[in-house]
Design a protein around this motif. Sequence first.
Motif, PDB file in Angstrom:
ATOM      1  N   SER A 143      13.776  39.972   7.681  1.00 33.59           N
ATOM      2  CA  SER A 143      14.179  41.487   7.906  1.00 33.59           C
ATOM      3  C   SER A 143      13.401  42.281   8.625  1.00 33.59           C
ATOM      4  CB  SER A 143      14.231  42.034   6.556  1.00 33.59           C
ATOM      5  OG  SER A 143      15.544  41.315   5.732  1.00 33.59           O
ATOM      6  N   GLU A 144      12.116  42.050   8.406  1.00 31.99           N
ATOM      7  CA  GLU A 144      11.142  42.975   9.148  1.00 31.99           C
ATOM      8  C   GLU A 144      10.839  42.413  10.630  1.00 31.99           C
ATOM      9  OE1 GLU A 144       6.373  44.367   8.584  1.00 31.99           O
ATOM     10  OE2 GLU A 144       7.496  43.067   7.102  1.00 31.99           O
ATOM     11  N   TYR A 145      10.992  40.896  10.858  1.00 32.94           N
ATOM     12  CA  TYR A 145      10.839  40.628  12.236  1.00 32.94           C
ATOM     13  C   TYR A 145      11.801  39.582  12.443  1.00 32.94           C
ATOM     14  CZ  TYR A 145       5.885  41.460  11.249  1.00 32.94           C
ATOM     15  OH  TYR A 145       4.467  42.173  10.864  1.00 32.94           O
ATOM     16  N   PRO A 146      13.225  40.274  12.992  1.00 37.17           N
ATOM     17  CA  PRO A 146      14.337  39.764  13.392  1.00 37.17           C
ATOM     18  C   PRO A 146      14.225  38.295  14.183  1.00 37.17           C
ATOM     19  CG  PRO A 146      14.554  41.901  13.634  1.00 37.17           C
ATOM     20  CD  PRO A 146      12.978  41.747  13.635  1.00 37.17           C
ATOM     21  N   LEU A 147      13.363  38.190  14.880  1.00 39.44           N
ATOM     22  CA  LEU A 147      13.066  36.684  15.526  1.00 39.44           C
ATOM     23  C   LEU A 147      12.894  35.740  14.607  1.00 39.44           C
ATOM     24  CD1 LEU A 147      12.746  35.624  18.507  1.00 39.44           C
ATOM     25  CD2 LEU A 147      10.413  35.900  18.180  1.00 39.44           C
ATOM     26  N   VAL A 148      12.499  35.908  13.512  1.00 41.11           N
ATOM     27  CA  VAL A 148      12.266  34.794  12.542  1.00 41.11           C
ATOM     28  C   VAL A 148      13.577  34.179  11.935  1.00 41.11           C
ATOM     29  CG1 VAL A 148      11.231  34.306  10.246  1.00 41.11           C
ATOM     30  CG2 VAL A 148       9.837  35.832  11.838  1.00 41.11           C
ATOM     31  N   LYS A 149      14.460  35.161  12.154  1.00 43.03           N
ATOM     32  CA  LYS A 149      15.935  34.577  11.851  1.00 43.03           C
ATOM     33  C   LYS A 149      16.278  33.516  12.809  1.00 43.03           C
ATOM     34  CE  LYS A 149      20.596  36.078  11.376  1.00 43.03           C
ATOM     35  NZ  LYS A 149      21.565  37.339  11.363  1.00 43.03           N
ATOM     36  N   LYS A 150      15.770  33.541  13.770  1.00 43.29           N
ATOM     37  CA  LYS A 150      16.033  32.225  14.896  1.00 43.29           C
ATOM     38  C   LYS A 150      15.160  31.082  14.672  1.00 43.29           C
ATOM     39  CE  LYS A 150      17.326  34.990  19.157  1.00 43.29           C
ATOM     40  NZ  LYS A 150      17.132  35.132  20.548  1.00 43.29           N
ATOM     41  N   LEU A 151      14.348  31.361  14.071  1.00 44.26           N
ATOM     42  CA  LEU A 151      13.275  30.304  13.583  1.00 44.26           C
ATOM     43  C   LEU A 151      13.973  29.395  12.569  1.00 44.26           C
ATOM     44  CD1 LEU A 151      10.422  28.970  13.670  1.00 44.26           C
ATOM     45  CD2 LEU A 151       9.751  30.304  12.010  1.00 44.26           C
ATOM     46  N   HIS A 152      14.542  30.182  11.327  1.00 45.87           N
ATOM     47  CA  HIS A 152      15.382  29.617  10.445  1.00 45.87           C
ATOM     48  C   HIS A 152      16.380  30.644   9.802  1.00 45.87           C
ATOM     49  CE1 HIS A 152      16.656  26.573   7.603  1.00 45.87           C
ATOM     50  NE2 HIS A 152      16.538  27.435   6.745  1.00 45.87           N
ATOM     51  N   ASN A 153      17.420  30.229   9.476  1.00 45.62           N
ATOM     52  CA  ASN A 153      18.462  31.181   8.843  1.00 45.62           C
ATOM     53  C   ASN A 153      18.911  30.619   7.542  1.00 45.62           C
ATOM     54  OD1 ASN A 153      20.378  32.986   8.158  1.00 45.62           O
ATOM     55  ND2 ASN A 153      21.765  32.942   9.953  1.00 45.62           N
ATOM     56  N   PRO A 154      18.502  31.021   6.409  1.00 42.93           N
ATOM     57  CA  PRO A 154      18.766  30.391   5.130  1.00 42.93           C
ATOM     58  C   PRO A 154      20.205  30.061   4.856  1.00 42.93           C
ATOM     59  CG  PRO A 154      16.893  31.687   4.930  1.00 42.93           C
ATOM     60  CD  PRO A 154      17.403  32.105   6.271  1.00 42.93           C
ATOM     61  N   SER A 155      20.613  29.147   4.093  1.00 40.00           N
ATOM     62  CA  SER A 155      21.801  29.204   3.619  1.00 40.00           C
ATOM     63  C   SER A 155      22.183  29.901   2.200  1.00 40.00           C
ATOM     64  CB  SER A 155      22.463  27.640   3.445  1.00 40.00           C
ATOM     65  OG  SER A 155      21.592  27.091   2.318  1.00 40.00           O
ATOM     66  N   TYR A 156      21.166  30.034   1.542  1.00 38.36           N
ATOM     67  CA  TYR A 156      21.189  30.965   0.089  1.00 38.36           C
ATOM     68  C   TYR A 156      22.166  29.815  -0.730  1.00 38.36           C
ATOM     69  CZ  TYR A 156      18.954  34.536   2.518  1.00 38.36           C
ATOM     70  OH  TYR A 156      17.968  35.302   3.302  1.00 38.36           O
ATOM     71  N   PHE A 157      21.970  28.701  -0.640  1.00 35.90           N
ATOM     72  CA  PHE A 157      23.073  27.803  -1.543  1.00 35.90           C
ATOM     73  C   PHE A 157      24.421  28.055  -1.143  1.00 35.90           C
ATOM     74  CE2 PHE A 157      18.879  26.912  -3.608  1.00 35.90           C
ATOM     75  CZ  PHE A 157      18.821  25.820  -3.545  1.00 35.90           C
ATOM     76  N   GLY A 158      24.870  28.343   0.200  1.00 36.42           N
ATOM     77  CA  GLY A 158      26.174  28.518   0.263  1.00 36.42           C
ATOM     78  C   GLY A 158      26.736  30.049   0.711  1.00 36.42           C
ATOM     79  N   ILE A 159      25.802  30.932   0.181  1.00 36.41           N
ATOM     80  CA  ILE A 159      26.303  32.312   0.540  1.00 36.41           C
ATOM     81  C   ILE A 159      26.420  32.722   1.848  1.00 36.41           C
ATOM     82  CG2 ILE A 159      25.642  34.761   0.418  1.00 36.41           C
ATOM     83  CD1 ILE A 159      26.496  33.431  -2.343  1.00 36.41           C
ATOM     84  N   ARG A 160      25.543  31.920   2.941  1.00 41.26           N
ATOM     85  CA  ARG A 160      25.790  32.497   4.228  1.00 41.26           C
ATOM     86  C   ARG A 160      26.889  31.807   4.712  1.00 41.26           C
ATOM     87  NH1 ARG A 160      22.039  29.053   7.722  1.00 41.26           N
ATOM     88  NH2 ARG A 160      23.699  27.536   7.491  1.00 41.26           N
ATOM     89  N   ASN A 161      27.480  30.557   4.531  1.00 40.11           N
ATOM     90  CA  ASN A 161      28.847  30.190   4.844  1.00 40.11           C
ATOM     91  C   ASN A 161      30.131  30.743   4.291  1.00 40.11           C
ATOM     92  OD1 ASN A 161      27.995  28.080   6.996  1.00 40.11           O
ATOM     93  ND2 ASN A 161      28.709  26.307   5.637  1.00 40.11           N
ATOM     94  N   LEU A 162      29.917  31.146   3.220  1.00 31.14           N
ATOM     95  CA  LEU A 162      30.783  32.239   2.333  1.00 31.14           C
ATOM     96  C   LEU A 162      31.096  33.441   3.193  1.00 31.14           C
ATOM     97  CD1 LEU A 162      32.890  32.490  -0.309  1.00 31.14           C
ATOM     98  CD2 LEU A 162      30.973  33.470  -1.222  1.00 31.14           C
TER      99      LEU A 162
END
Length: 283
Positions: A143-162
Amino acid sequence: LSTQYKFKVSLVTNGYYLEEYLDLLSQTKISEIQVTLDGDKELHNRRRVPGDGQKSFERILSAMKKTVELKMPLHVRLMIDRLTLRTLPSLAERLESEGFFDLPRSLFKTSLGRNYELIDDYMSKDDLLELDEMYLEYTKTMSEYPLVKKLHNPSYFGIRNLVKKGEMYLPSFDTCPAGKSEFVFDHTGKIYGCTASCGREGYELGNFYPELKWNEKELNAWKTRSILTIDECKDCSVGVVCGGGCGVIAKDRNGKVHSPNCKPIKNIFDIGIDYYKDYFLEK
């Protein structure tokens, strides 16, 4: 052999000598090559020191670049603890500058690898994170460094896909591959169920040298381990997401294979829901 018998090969390596083998590996079918990074260049070089004392990061990065140039799938495992977390923005900037974030997922993917309790005397225990702490701290960094989202975007055990795709999490009745889809053969001729148990007394499943011989009782315990055979898992509301957890940690803590290594699934759900709350509200 893989070319002769037409099966794909997956490799796990620290990457230091990977480049020397890439021409040979390019002659076979590669499912993926997994390389581990411990933070950015500075931290990685302090931790991953070869016997000759040389720096390892640039050498590994060179091998990573050549791997994708040869169209072999690269999987970078990011070791996460309180120290590596601080360096992830720097690592993300470097990988972006090298073009890794522009690659398709079929050639480049990442995963979070938690430094955890199976590792003894590796580092200060105060720097280790519980699983839900890792997700929380990584999310704060993202959240603080948005580029880190490109490094890895967690699935949160399915929450992202939901949220993103409207798809429910596929149930998993067993997340421990030991003695089923995974075996490890060591230099002494012993067979173990996974890399976490390799070389540990009491985890031998048999021998492959000087002759093949199985410990049928031990092997069967690992083969039959699932949330359907672990009493504590049968009525668990998140059992089909946790899948019983790591069998080695379960046996270490509870003294038996058919016992749970419970994961803080609900906490991680909440972290993911909070991160995606704006998407939920828009829907």
